[in-house]
Design a protein around this motif. Sequence first.
Motif, PDB file in Angstrom:
ATOM      1  N   LEU A   7       1.547  12.272   5.757  1.00 48.39           N
ATOM      2  CA  LEU A   7       1.109  13.669   5.608  1.00 48.39           C
ATOM      3  C   LEU A   7       0.243  13.894   4.380  1.00 48.39           C
ATOM      4  O   LEU A   7      -0.493  14.870   4.314  1.00 48.39           O
ATOM      5  CB  LEU A   7       2.329  14.586   5.566  1.00 48.39           C
ATOM      6  N   LYS A  61       6.922  12.645   0.084  1.00 52.24           N
ATOM      7  CA  LYS A  61       6.403  13.146   1.358  1.00 52.24           C
ATOM      8  C   LYS A  61       5.768  14.511   1.074  1.00 52.24           C
ATOM      9  O   LYS A  61       6.259  15.229   0.210  1.00 52.24           O
ATOM     10  CB  LYS A  61       7.557  13.278   2.368  1.00 52.24           C
ATOM     11  N   TYR A  62       4.742  14.892   1.786  1.00 54.77           N
ATOM     12  CA  TYR A  62       3.971  16.113   1.501  1.00 54.77           C
ATOM     13  C   TYR A  62       3.396  16.052   0.075  1.00 54.77           C
ATOM     14  O   TYR A  62       3.183  17.091  -0.566  1.00 54.77           O
ATOM     15  CB  TYR A  62       4.833  17.375   1.618  1.00 54.77           C
ATOM     16  N   GLN A  64       5.034  15.357  -2.492  1.00 55.40           N
ATOM     17  CA  GLN A  64       6.066  15.852  -3.406  1.00 55.40           C
ATOM     18  C   GLN A  64       7.319  14.976  -3.301  1.00 55.40           C
ATOM     19  O   GLN A  64       7.520  14.296  -2.296  1.00 55.40           O
ATOM     20  CB  GLN A  64       6.466  17.284  -3.015  1.00 55.40           C
ATOM     21  N   VAL A  65       8.160  15.041  -4.324  1.00 55.04           N
ATOM     22  CA  VAL A  65       9.374  14.227  -4.343  1.00 55.04           C
ATOM     23  C   VAL A  65      10.436  14.870  -3.455  1.00 55.04           C
ATOM     24  O   VAL A  65      10.850  16.008  -3.693  1.00 55.04           O
ATOM     25  CB  VAL A  65       9.906  14.089  -5.784  1.00 55.04           C
TER      26      VAL A  65
END
Lengths: 95, 383
Positions: A7, A61-62, A64-65
């Motif tokens: 993503l 993911k995205y 970000q953590v």
Amino acid sequence: MTRAILLNESDNVATLIDDGSSGDDCLLQGEGTGSVKLGRDIPFGHKIAVADIDIGGEVIKYGQVIGLATEAIPAGQHAHVHNIESRRGRGDKPA
Amino acid sequence: MNFLGYERPDGQVGIRNWIGVISVMDNINPITRAVCGAVDGTIPVTTLFVRGQFGRDLEIAFDTLAGMGRNPNLAGALVIGLEEYSTGQIADRIANTGKPIETVILQRTAGSIAATAEGTEKAARLVAGASSLRRKEFPASALTLGVECGGSDTTSGLASNPAIGRAADRLVDDGGTVIISETSEFLGAEDLFAERAADDSVRRAFLDRVLGHEKASMERGLDIRGANPVPDNIKGGLSTIEEKALGAMSKAGTRPLVGVLDYGESPVRKGMHFMATPAPAVESMTAFAASGCQLIAFSTGVGNIIGNYVSPTIKVSGNPKTVGKMPVNIDHDVCSIIEDGRTITEVGDELYDYVLDVSSGTKVASEILDQRETAISRFEPSI
């Protein structure tokens, strides 16, 4: 064919959009390219590491953590509740 | 980017040119519906309660009804009430837009038939006046887009939410405004979203809303954080509460958070905003309409058909089964992210083009089929 979506280009996990079998070359799409070999059978909607993640390392993911690795997760291996720990609380453990 | 809209006296730009027929309280709804049934070009803005509401709860109800009246998608409003005081409360709060407003007060008429006749005549005149307005070209910066999700599944977090996020970023980059809501969905990733705050006061305002919501839930015996992700989520592949929350908030894109709004409050700046609302879509979209959103992008996985009356609601799905099963209810298909390996950027850019098309007059399914609803949230019980 087994495929997974990345993503964000900085992510180190991708989400399977097919059911995958151990040994499959899983094709990356979305913001990633190339493939990783699946380390075990992994169902649709679950995540795999696309790069080796160290024990205690951030799972991203995205961009970000989403949690920390509770054991080393090699590329192609299933990344889920058995090896990712929330930093904020989780349904099957006390917050 | 530009779109074709209707200029209002207060400088706002509508993407529709309706006359809103507004019920001041629940006991007026049958008359409102009868007037809308008789007059083409009107939409009903009905409500439950108002009778029995007091204090802050009543103020929010009045402000939300009037906010929908102020929405630039309405060229004018017919306010139908039971008695003078509450009817005036709504009409007066719409008046500063400079739009034409008429009222009907039931207790001053010879009953429901007379009130319906008076309302029909007044609404017909308002529609005739509005119909002389023409669309003109305006920059996308005049738009406020609400982003929402309902009936979410794995494809929501992978395709439809990120595609809406890309469209949201495009609108913010063009100088427009985006609002994301549903306070409980941020729990677990509130610190990550707070990092996007433009300054410390915005950051604190956002965290106050989310943590206040969690505290209020705990006081009712509900542990929202400890219960997430639920066993079904884990079975579906979600590992942590952060992951679940990030999937929901990916529809807000990546631009800085510039403002925090309470239920139905209008933004005063351009850019990305958070609005504190309950999670159910109809209540949350009603708040968007009251805040002045001209349209809503609504992500759905397994399928959710409901739209808002005042703010046309674009249904976006990336689930091939849902798009195949209920094609008439899905306005924009983003399945190619999963099916054809297309990038979120590419597909999100197409969605942004569609947002501008809908702004210029292309109709969405819930408008055409009239599958729309209004629900103003309650914050205190009736007395």
